[in-house]
Enzyme design. Sequence first.
Site, PDB file in Angstrom:
ATOM      1  N   TYR A  53      35.023  39.148  56.168  1.00 18.63           N
ATOM      2  CA  TYR A  53      35.904  39.543  55.354  1.00 18.63           C
ATOM      3  C   TYR A  53      36.981  38.884  55.691  1.00 18.63           C
ATOM      4  O   TYR A  53      37.021  39.485  56.682  1.00 18.63           O
ATOM      5  CB  TYR A  53      35.963  40.927  54.472  1.00 18.63           C
ATOM      6  N   SER A 233      30.349  43.805  42.772  1.00 22.50           N
ATOM      7  CA  SER A 233      30.071  42.933  41.160  1.00 22.50           C
ATOM      8  C   SER A 233      29.939  43.936  39.997  1.00 22.50           C
ATOM      9  O   SER A 233      29.610  43.165  39.529  1.00 22.50           O
ATOM     10  CB  SER A 233      29.172  42.051  41.297  1.00 22.50           C
ATOM     11  N   LYS A 243      38.028  37.554  30.676  1.00 17.29           N
ATOM     12  CA  LYS A 243      39.520  36.095  30.812  1.00 17.29           C
ATOM     13  C   LYS A 243      38.630  35.174  31.126  1.00 17.29           C
ATOM     14  O   LYS A 243      39.450  34.090  30.227  1.00 17.29           O
ATOM     15  CB  LYS A 243      39.816  37.062  31.935  1.00 17.29           C
TER      16      LYS A 243
END
Length: 345
Positions: A53, A233, A243
Amino acid sequence: MEYSFLGKSEVKVSKICLGTMTWGQQNSETEAHQQLDYALEQGVNFIDTAEMYPVPPTKNTQGRTEAYIGSWLAQRDNREAVVLATKVAGPAEWLPHLRGGPRLNRRHIEQALSDSLERLQTDYVDLYQLHWPERSTNYFGKLGYQADDSESPVSIEETLGVLKDLLASGKIRQYGLSNETPWGLSECLRAAERLDMPAPVSVQNPYNLLNRVYEVGMAEFSHREQVGLLAYSPLAFGVLSGKYLGGQRPAGARLTLFDRFTRYTHDRAEAAVSDYVDLAKKFDLSATQLALSFVNSRSFVCSNIIGATTMEQLKENIASINVSLDEGMLAELEALHLKHTFPCP
């Protein structure tokens, strides 16, 4: 906040886990610390990260996420207050900057953990996870299994042998799997028995209203073997918030910034999300609250890994623990699931 045990261990984690993969790319170190402070105040004690990450992974940013967590732990001096999880990367041609291409053998795992501990500024992690399998199989949305008889993967037993030694050393308290299949989990359980070592305590796989594949072959393992799901997720890259409906691409949003995240953006997904958004309105909930509270409600889910790039998102995500779906709501969700079955496996 609600809490549950990691597998058969005595490690208790919050039902909401703080995901971190945007830190170092979309979020600064200061923002990461703000998120950690707020999450801890709300009873979240579980933090999930990974050596590769932030995402998207690059050579220049690799390790920043762990480093941000490490600086927070050092400044707050509160290591015992959190359950810290990280991951070692599996084989990937797209990660040449990780040890020339990561593998799940002794040299790579020991080096990966050593580097993670240094960045995290701690001498142990509570949960060490295999980010994806060594062998070729279906994960990250891949469909249509095809055997590759030419490959020579590190065996699951060899990998677990390394983890057994790390458990004995105290550098890791528990271990888990990620992006794993029913066969892989089953073989891991058998290998752990042969090696006379503890079983994995968790599996971190994708799970959300658009992708309920975990229920088919993995949920029974979670229930019967007490290897709980760490659901990642849960908002399908934010798509389930609604959105992105109608082709919207809000400024700064993940799907606006990066064109690689297409798993949840096709026409079937759009139709399903539209129906789920309408259902949330009927229940007087936000689409985000509906999606997250559904994941929270599953008995095989040990913890729900939420992520946020703003404090407003973080507050709404964590507050989902206070939303309860009654039998009528769940029945209507199931009706939509029958209409939109696995649109994004």
